[in-house]
Design a protein around this motif. Structure first.
Motif, short mmCIF file in Angstrom:
data_model
loop_
_atom_site.label_atom_id
_atom_site.label_comp_id
_atom_site.label_asym_id
_atom_site.label_seq_id
_atom_site.Cartn_x
_atom_site.Cartn_y
_atom_site.Cartn_z
N ARG A 136 22.07 54.80 54.47
CA ARG A 136 22.64 53.69 54.23
C ARG A 136 23.37 53.01 55.16
O ARG A 136 23.38 51.72 55.69
N ASN A 196 34.63 32.76 54.68
CA ASN A 196 35.81 32.81 53.50
C ASN A 196 35.87 31.55 52.85
O ASN A 196 36.03 31.74 51.76
N GLU A 236 37.70 35.76 45.10
CA GLU A 236 38.03 36.60 46.29
C GLU A 236 36.57 37.08 46.81
O GLU A 236 36.30 37.61 48.01
N LYS A 237 35.56 36.75 45.89
CA LYS A 237 34.31 37.43 46.24
C LYS A 237 32.99 36.64 45.61
O LYS A 237 33.49 36.11 44.46
N LYS A 260 27.79 38.92 41.65
CA LYS A 260 26.83 39.90 41.90
C LYS A 260 25.42 39.05 42.16
O LYS A 260 25.21 38.28 41.17
N ARG A 316 24.64 55.06 47.41
CA ARG A 316 23.98 53.39 47.80
C ARG A 316 22.55 53.09 48.42
O ARG A 316 22.60 52.12 49.02
N PHE A 355 26.47 46.10 48.85
CA PHE A 355 27.51 45.56 48.17
C PHE A 355 27.20 44.66 46.88
O PHE A 355 27.55 44.75 45.82
N ASN A 405 27.21 41.51 46.88
CA ASN A 405 28.02 40.32 46.89
C ASN A 405 28.44 40.30 48.32
O ASN A 405 28.51 41.16 49.20
N MET A 421 32.40 39.61 50.04
CA MET A 421 33.99 39.44 49.73
C MET A 421 34.57 38.88 50.89
O MET A 421 34.33 39.06 51.92
N LYS A 422 35.63 38.23 50.59
CA LYS A 422 36.46 37.68 51.64
C LYS A 422 37.16 38.87 52.78
O LYS A 422 37.46 39.77 52.19
N MET A 423 36.98 38.57 54.08
CA MET A 423 37.55 39.41 54.89
C MET A 423 38.64 39.02 55.78
O MET A 423 38.51 37.63 55.96
N THR A 424 39.30 40.00 56.26
CA THR A 424 40.51 39.33 57.06
C THR A 424 40.16 39.81 58.37
O THR A 424 40.66 38.99 59.39
#
Lengths: 353, 355
Positions: free
Chosen positions: B56, B152, B163-164, B167, B187, B259, B261, B263-266
């Motif tokens: 994976r 984002n 925040e995401k 699914k 996974r 995942f 989905n 998600m927000k990433m920094t």
């Protein structure tokens, strides 16, 4: 000829593989002896991408776990206590799975970002007990959710700021807009308005938890426009607030900053006698972690429930002000705290839109 | 020593050298290299769970490596794989959750959407390069930041400030219960098949088609290609777009497989940047990239087990893994050394025979 050489290479590879594998099995046997006390309640945690020494909730959780480990006489490692760091979002599931497979009795997942991974692992590993911090995972019997009433402690910070402000103007610096940071904002504004209805609160968001430069720009604008106390709930962005407050203080402006999550007094040092951190809004993740461990060890794991830690449980609070808050204000804070604990004051959870 | 023998020996020697230096680092910092490497080994091949997770981890690296390699082969430096991958991730996650389609078809549509998104994101630097001679390195690097924050903002918009994203529907998922049950709930998803297909597609495209020939030719020498009657600016744009499409599909692997989905990433995922190393390790050849990705992905996933099993801090693990990759990449030096050695042997042999 050609075939023979490839065969040779393969054999060599296989041989080294077996050798390594053999070493591996020896080792794991040794390690499993590490835990002296077989009945001890073992605990582990997975960090989010902030890492174990993030000076925030990852570190705080680990401190709580270490404190428990020392108290119970456990060692770091299998059967005792341990942590795994996540370098990226794709590591969460693997790390939680690894700890569950090492048979830790309770695994903490720190941060709302781990929510999906917790759901996934919990659905597969029915025997695992997982506690997630800062997020609610309902409907799973083997997951307990830990939340903090940060709005209550922020309320106290609002009271302190409003009463200590000389200009009648204070500021709130948020990281990214979300429900969690919204709690800080709502509590702070409500506390300030309750203590002094005339006070002006300047609310600004930086759009990031890691942008100290932007934090400094916003802080400068706030101080320049007459605000003299600024509270931040912005993670690394808040470092910019401290930098700016120190610079303002050096140029003779009487300004203060209020820290977040843990006691940030050390960040606000100007010189040996001066410090610009008035107080900090504490989120006692360590207290919560220890409480959760004790409950679970006693067979009272609150699976499927959300446990909220507030002022009442000592789960949130204000840090020592080192004399920056006057006695008069402190009395008001103590009164507000008592009223919140007694339920006389209800602190809003989200800012008014 | 025959050329073939050298070819086999070089990677083996370089890996062994990397392992030795890594072992020294572990020893110096007070950890057992034996425990460390056995943990690494177990993290890669330990049981079916680890093998599933390793495959994976490899999958997105194949795509980011192919994207970078494709651009390199056509004379472009695509440093924007990271951003293109994110846009692909976003597109696949959105298509996966917003529409209802029959199983299978849904996944294909989502992957195509990701390819289009990645391709479009790479179209901009391609166009700027072809028409205005703006250097693609600067543009692609900057586009990475734009992609991060655009994604984002889009996630916020799609999920009502969450925040995401939600699914994806089952019909779009590449995950399979059968694969998961085979590998103790890893996974592992069908993306690895898509990755192998992508390797073959790139090989056919570059080696067996006129288009590929033209693209490579523009990469070798722009002026000569133009003189030969090729449309250089069209080929530059096309090269970037195809590169971006590979990256976009890599993002789809995260959205539809790992995942489910986005998600927000920094910060960036790092997969795109590692893709540069994967491509160079694989000498920009499609099958070489596959091998490079296998090495990268295996070490990355195996490395996770080193703190877990042997208690080695992640910082040391990063150093050890970087060292192994470093030595593999500097295979040229080892090749040189081996050739010198064999020459000397031959010389001494000749002298002996002369006696």
């Amino acid at each position: 000829m050609k075939k023979r050489k490839i065969g040779l290479a393969l054999t060599a590879l296989l041989a080294s593989g077996t050798l390594l594998a053999a070493c591996g099995s020896n080792d794991s046997k040794e390690e499993s002896k590490g835990g002296d006390n077989k009945d001890a309640f073992s605990v582990a945690m997975v960090t989010d991408t902030g890492g174990i020494d993030d000076r925030s909730f990852n570190q705080s959780t680990w401190e709580g776990i270490q404190a428990y480990g020392k108290e119970a006489g456990l060692k770091k490692g299998d059967g005792g206590y341990d942590y795994l760091q996540s370098a990226s979002d794709s590591d969460f599931t693997t790390n939680i799975n690894n700890l569950v497979r090492r048979n830790f009795d309770l695994v903490f997942a720190v941060g709302f970002k781990l929510e999906d991974s917790v759901k996934e692992v919990a659905a597969q590993q029915k025997d695992a007990k997982i506690a997630i911090i800062d997020s609610v995972v309902p409907d799973l019997d083997n997951v307990a959710s830990i939340m903090f009433k940060a709005n209550e402690a922020s309320y106290l910070a609002g009271v302190a700021a409003a009463l200590e402000s000389k200009t009648g103007k204070i500021g709130f610096l948020g990281g990214m807009e979300s429900n969690i940071i919204g709690g800080f904002e709502a509590g702070f504004v409500a506390g300030a308005k309750a203590a002094d209805p005339k006070v002006k609160v300047d609310v600004q968001y930086a759009g990031s938890f890691g942008d100290a430069a932007k934090g400094q720009t916003i802080a400068k604008r706030m101080y320049d426009s007459g605000a003299d106390i600024v509270f931040h709930a912005a993670g690394g962005t808040g470092q910019g607030l401290f930098t700016e407050a120190i610079a303002q203080k050096k140029s003779g402006n009487d300004v203060w900053a209020i820290g977040v999550d843990r006691d940030q007094y050390d960040e606000g040092k100007v010189d040996d006698k001066t410090n610009i951190v008035m107080t900090s809004v504490l989120k006692r993740v360590d207290v919560a972690a220890q409480d959760m461990i004790k409950r679970s060890a006693a067979g009272d794991f609150p699976g499927g429930e959300t446990v909220t830690y507030g002022l009442k449980d000592d789960g949130v609070g204000l840090a020592d002000s080192h004399g920056a808050i006057s006695e008069k204000t402190q009395k008001e804070i103590d009164k507000a705290q008592k009223d919140i604990v007694d339920g006389k004051i209800e602190v809003p959870e989200q800012p008014k839109k | 020593m025959s050329q073939r023998m050298v070819n086999i020996l070089v990677p083996v020697v370089s890996v062994v050298l990397g392992l030795i230096v890594g072992a020294i680092v572990m020893l110096v910092s007070g950890f057992s290299p034996v425990a460390g490497y056995s943990a690494l080994w177990n993290g890669i091949f330990g049981d079916s769970y680890n093998i599933g997770e390793t495959i994976r981890t490899i999958t997105p690296y194949v795509f980011s490596g192919l994207a970078v390699a494709f651009a390199f082969r056509t004379g472009m430096f695509n440093i924007g794989v990271e951003g293109q991958l994110m846009m692909g991730w976003l597109a696949a996650a959105y298509v996966g959750q917003a529409f209802e389609m029959p199983t299978g078809l849904h996944a294909v549509v989502a992957i195509l959407a990701a390819a289009v998104a990645g391709g479009l994101w790479a179209f901009i630097p391609g166009l700027l390069k072809a028409k205005l001679q703006v250097h693609e390195v600067i543009v692609t690097i900057m586009m990475n930041y734009i992609a991060l924050h655009t994604a984002n903002a889009a996630i916020s918009a799609i999920s009502d400030g969450g925040e995401k994203t939600e699914k994806i529907h089952e019909s779009a998922s590449l995950a399979s219960e059968w694969l998961a049950s085979m590998t103790q709930f890893s996974r592992l998803h069908w993306g690895f098949v898509v990755a192998i297909l992508a390797v073959i597609i790139m090989w056919i495209l570059l080696e067996k088609t006129t288009l590929g020939y033209e693209l490579k030719s523009v990469g070798f020498n722009k002026n000569a290609s133009e003189y030969a009657g090729m449309n250089v600016s069209r080929n530059i744009i096309l090269a970037m777009v195809i590169s971006g499409m590979f990256a976009g599909v890599g993002g789809a692997m995260e959205a539809l497989g790992t995942f489910g989905n986005m998600m927000k990433m920094t910060a960036s995922t790092g997969i795109g940047f590692d893709g540069i190393a994967v491509a160079l390790l694989g000498a920009n050849q499609p099958f070489g990239v596959l091998l490079g990705a296998i090495l990268f992905g295996s070490l990355k996933n195996g490395g996770l087990n080193m703190p877990n099993e042997a208690g080695i801090p992640t910082e040391i693990v990063s150093i050890v893994i970087a060292l192994i990759i470093f030595f593999v990449a500097s295979g040229y030096l080892i090749r040189l050394g081996l050739e010198r050695m064999s020459k000397k042997n031959k010389d001494t042999q000749k002298i002996k025979e002369g006696k």
